[in-house]
Design a protein around this motif. Structure first.
Motif, mmCIF file in Angstrom:
data_model
loop_
_atom_site.group_PDB
_atom_site.id
_atom_site.type_symbol
_atom_site.label_atom_id
_atom_site.label_comp_id
_atom_site.label_asym_id
_atom_site.label_seq_id
_atom_site.Cartn_x
_atom_site.Cartn_y
_atom_site.Cartn_z
ATOM 1 N N TRP A 1 -0.961 -0.319 -22.857
ATOM 2 C CA TRP A 1 -2.293 0.122 -23.238
ATOM 3 C C TRP A 1 -2.245 1.583 -23.655
ATOM 4 O O TRP A 1 -1.578 2.393 -23.019
ATOM 5 C CB TRP A 1 -3.277 -0.004 -22.074
ATOM 6 N N LEU B 1 -10.361 3.054 -25.101
ATOM 7 C CA LEU B 1 -9.145 2.278 -24.914
ATOM 8 C C LEU B 1 -8.847 1.562 -26.224
ATOM 9 O O LEU B 1 -9.719 0.891 -26.774
ATOM 10 C CB LEU B 1 -9.414 1.268 -23.806
ATOM 11 N N GLU C 1 1.288 -2.441 -18.178
ATOM 12 C CA GLU C 1 0.839 -3.520 -17.294
ATOM 13 C C GLU C 1 2.033 -4.356 -16.845
ATOM 14 O O GLU C 1 2.797 -4.841 -17.683
ATOM 15 C CB GLU C 1 -0.178 -4.402 -18.017
ATOM 16 N N GLY D 1 -0.824 -8.628 -10.727
ATOM 17 C CA GLY D 1 -0.566 -7.648 -11.785
ATOM 18 C C GLY D 1 -1.058 -6.284 -11.380
ATOM 19 O O GLY D 1 -1.984 -6.150 -10.576
ATOM 20 N N ASN E 1 -1.384 -1.966 -13.105
ATOM 21 C CA ASN E 1 -1.179 -1.043 -14.219
ATOM 22 C C ASN E 1 -0.533 0.230 -13.708
ATOM 23 O O ASN E 1 -0.939 0.766 -12.676
ATOM 24 C CB ASN E 1 -2.535 -0.652 -14.841
HETATM 25 C C1 LIG Z 1 -4.861 -2.772 -16.904
HETATM 26 O O1 LIG Z 1 -5.813 -1.939 -17.524
HETATM 27 C C2 LIG Z 1 -6.554 -2.572 -18.545
HETATM 28 C C3 LIG Z 1 -7.452 -1.555 -19.160
HETATM 29 O O2 LIG Z 1 -8.166 -0.876 -18.201
HETATM 30 C C4 LIG Z 1 -7.328 -3.744 -17.961
HETATM 31 O O3 LIG Z 1 -8.025 -4.403 -18.981
HETATM 32 C C5 LIG Z 1 -6.349 -4.692 -17.309
HETATM 33 O O4 LIG Z 1 -7.043 -5.752 -16.689
HETATM 34 C C6 LIG Z 1 -5.537 -3.969 -16.273
HETATM 35 N N1 LIG Z 1 -4.523 -4.878 -15.748
HETATM 36 C C7 LIG Z 1 -4.326 -5.050 -14.444
HETATM 37 C C8 LIG Z 1 -3.262 -6.001 -14.074
HETATM 38 O O5 LIG Z 1 -4.964 -4.460 -13.597
#
Ligand SMILES: *[C@@H]1O[C@H](CO)[C@@H](O)[C@H](O)[C@H]1NC(C)=O
Ligand SMILES: *[C@@H]1O[C@H](CO)[C@@H](O)[C@H](O)[C@H]1NC(C)=O
Ligand SMILES: *[C@@H]1O[C@H](CO)[C@@H](O)[C@H](O)[C@H]1NC(C)=O
Ligand SMILES: *[C@@H]1O[C@H](CO)[C@@H](O)[C@H](O)[C@H]1NC(C)=O
Ligand SMILES: *[C@@H]1O[C@H](CO)[C@@H](O)[C@H](O)[C@H]1NC(C)=O
Ligand SMILES: *[C@@H]1O[C@H](CO)[C@@H](O)[C@H](O)[C@H]1NC(C)=O
Ligand SMILES: *[C@@H]1O[C@H](CO)[C@@H](O)[C@H](O)[C@H]1NC(C)=O
Ligand SMILES: *[C@@H]1O[C@H](CO)[C@@H](O)[C@H](O)[C@H]1NC(C)=O
Ligand SMILES: *[C@@H]1O[C@H](CO)[C@@H](O)[C@H](O)[C@H]1NC(C)=O
Ligand SMILES: *[C@@H]1O[C@H](CO)[C@@H](O)[C@H](O)[C@H]1NC(C)=O
Ligand SMILES: *[C@@H]1O[C@H](CO)[C@@H](O)[C@H](O)[C@H]1NC(C)=O
Length: 400
Positions: free
Chosen positions: A127, A142, A224, A322, A324
């Protein structure tokens, strides 16, 4: 009476001495001698000639067990670890079905009954966000994510037991996203920062984004990650603090994304990292940038199986969490400043490696703490022995 007290005091001194020796031993006796025999195989079995998506298989055979490391670029880059209790378990791939990415069970580790544990990490998305107010919070602005499953990946470049995979997105103007996997036969420490400690039960995976033209001057990135498992996926991140930063200057923390059975303390598998990334291809303290992770969230197993050919092939019901990883804090330079971002982690089975003090720090501690203690001990013993001899002479004097 007095002599008995003296004796008791001396006893206490001796116990103290034994404790000190024990402590020194436990500090010095470190290191894990477990070794594995590595063999590397690219696209195991008879694979039909085709364009993209490589599968690397590293067999790491221990005394009575085998760790299979599988790294695949069919779809989103994926590392799968399968631990078996047999020293001759094998990997078989039904290539036509595997490449069709439509059914599970097309990659098997046999005998199936020997599988102790398996875990996988999928790099699903990158991202990018425009940090207009320099807050390092990806709340707004974003950009649409780069789906790693849609990248064009090069063939794996092997050297020894490490492999390099680079890819580009259709929308990258310039630059590449690369992964480097290293598998180890025995314990050691990474050559470059963050100098992670590894064992024969873990592999190191580095990631970097080099020369990509950002979509904004103030762009920052998030990566991610998806952790996939069978019964016990990696589900929580523990952050451990340390008073020692000699291997990774200014970083006093280590983060561990672990799986455990019903919340017990025994760790089955892990992803471990230091919360630091580097803004140059030669990592140094000056170009370090902190990173942060979000809490692991349960994800759709179907989505991750659709993104990764290896997950589809191995797991019938992938359990997925998952998170980030975000790079840089408010005030840190933006990606544009160096057009480079690199980060390193370990993936392994069993308990994560624990950093211990180096011989140099131990020597400093020994001199700093040990000298006064030894003086105290020698002094104490001397007083004891002197008192006892004086006491015994006193005890005999009246008789003579
Ligand atoms: C990671 O960040 C993006 C943007 O904020 C979000 O859409 C996504 O769900 C997040 N992924 C996880 C695994 O948290
Ligand atoms: C390996 O397994 C055999 C039989 O299961 C056992 O006798 C032996 O002690 C094991 N060796 C090690 C090093 O664990
Ligand atoms: C491994 O293979 C050898 C022969 O190839 C066989 O004798 C042995 O029983 C096998 N061991 C295991 C644990 O399957
Ligand atoms: C996947 O399998 C289903 C049924 O098994 C079939 O309908 C579908 O066409 C297959 N898709 C591909 C891309 O092979
Ligand atoms: C940046 O700050 C300005 C003024 O404080 C505000 O109006 C704007 O919404 C902020 N932008 C973002 C993306 O947070
Ligand atoms: C990525 O690939 C998937 C599957 O091929 C497709 O559905 C999706 O639209 C692609 N995304 C982008 C951004 O190209
Ligand atoms: C493979 O990697 C080595 C160094 O790791 C590099 O010198 C070589 O050019 C690479 N080969 C290809 C085809 O990318
Ligand atoms: C892309 O890279 C080439 C070679 O490094 C460079 O000459 C060119 O200016 C770059 N393009 C952009 C848009 O940065
Ligand atoms: C690695 O795995 C082997 C076999 O499970 C075990 O005996 C050894 O203690 C492990 N080493 C570490 C550092 O976890
Ligand atoms: C990167 O930063 C430099 C200096 O701040 C600026 O001149 C340049 O336009 C920026 N590049 C992009 C792609 O925004
Ligand atoms: C974990 O919990 C499940 C059900 O909640 C149970 O069936 C299983 O035996 C438990 N495992 C352990 C090791 O306690």
């Amino acid at each position: 009476m007095a002599a008995a007290v003296q004796l008791r005091l001396c006893g206490v001194f001796l116990i103290f001495l034994f404790c000190l020796v024990g402590l020194c031993q436990s500090l010095f006796s470190r290191g894990d001698a477990y070794k594995r025999q590595l063999s590397v195989e690219l696209n195991p079995g008879s694979r039909p000639a085709l364009t993209d998506g490589d599968l690397l298989h590293v067999r790491a055979v221990g005394n009575n067990d085998t760790l299979h490391f599988l790294f695949c670029s069919l779809g989103a880059p994926t590392l799968l670890l399968v631990h078996t209790s047999s020293s001759n378990s094998t990997v078989t791939v039904d290539w036509l079905q595997f490449l069709a990415r439509n059914t599970s069970g097309t990659l098997k580790v046999e005998p199936e009954s020997s599988i102790l544990y398996s875990t996988a990490v999928v790099f699903s998305r990158l991202w990018e966000y425009n940090d207009v107010n320099d807050t390092a919070h990806p709340t707004s602005e974003l950009f649409p994510p780069y789906e790693l499953q849609n990248f064009t990946w090069s063939h794996l470049n092997l050297s020894g037991s490490s492999a390099l995979l680079c890819g580009v997105a259709a929308t990258f103007v310039n630059g590449t996203l690369c992964f480097q996997l290293s598998v180890f036969a025995s314990e050691g420490r990474g050559q470059s920062l963050p100098h992670l400690l590894h064992s024969a039960n873990s592999s190191q995976l580095s990631w970097w984004l080099d020369g990509v033209l950002p979509q904004a001057t103030r762009s920052r990135f998030l990566l991610e990650l998806q952790a996939v498992g069978g019964a016990y996926p990696l589900s929580r991140v523990d952050v451990h603090r340390s008073i020692d930063d000699e291997f990774t200057p200014s970083i006093f923390k280590v983060s561990q994304w672990v799986s455990s059975m019903n919340g017990s303390s025994e760790v089955l598998g892990f992803v471990q990292w230091k919360p630091v990334a580097y803004r140059q291809s030669n990592p140094a303290l000056e170009n370090a940038t902190p990173c942060r992770h979000t809490e692991p969230q349960r994800q759709s197993g179907e989505a991750v199986a659709a993104a990764s050919g290896l997950i589809r092939a191995f797991y019938s019901e992938p359990q997925t969490f998952g998170l980030n990883m975000s790079f840089g804090l408010a005030g840190d330079p933006f990606y544009n400043s160096t057009k480079f971002l690199g980060w390193t982690m370990l993936v392994g089975v069993g308990s994560p490696p624990v950093d211990s003090f180096s011989p140099m720090v131990l020597a400093i501690m020994a001199v700093g703490l040990g000298t006064p203690m030894i003086l105290l001990l020698v002094g104490g013993l001397w007083v004891c022995i002197r008192k006892m001899t004086v006491d015994s002479t006193i005890a005999y004097e009246p008789i003579n």
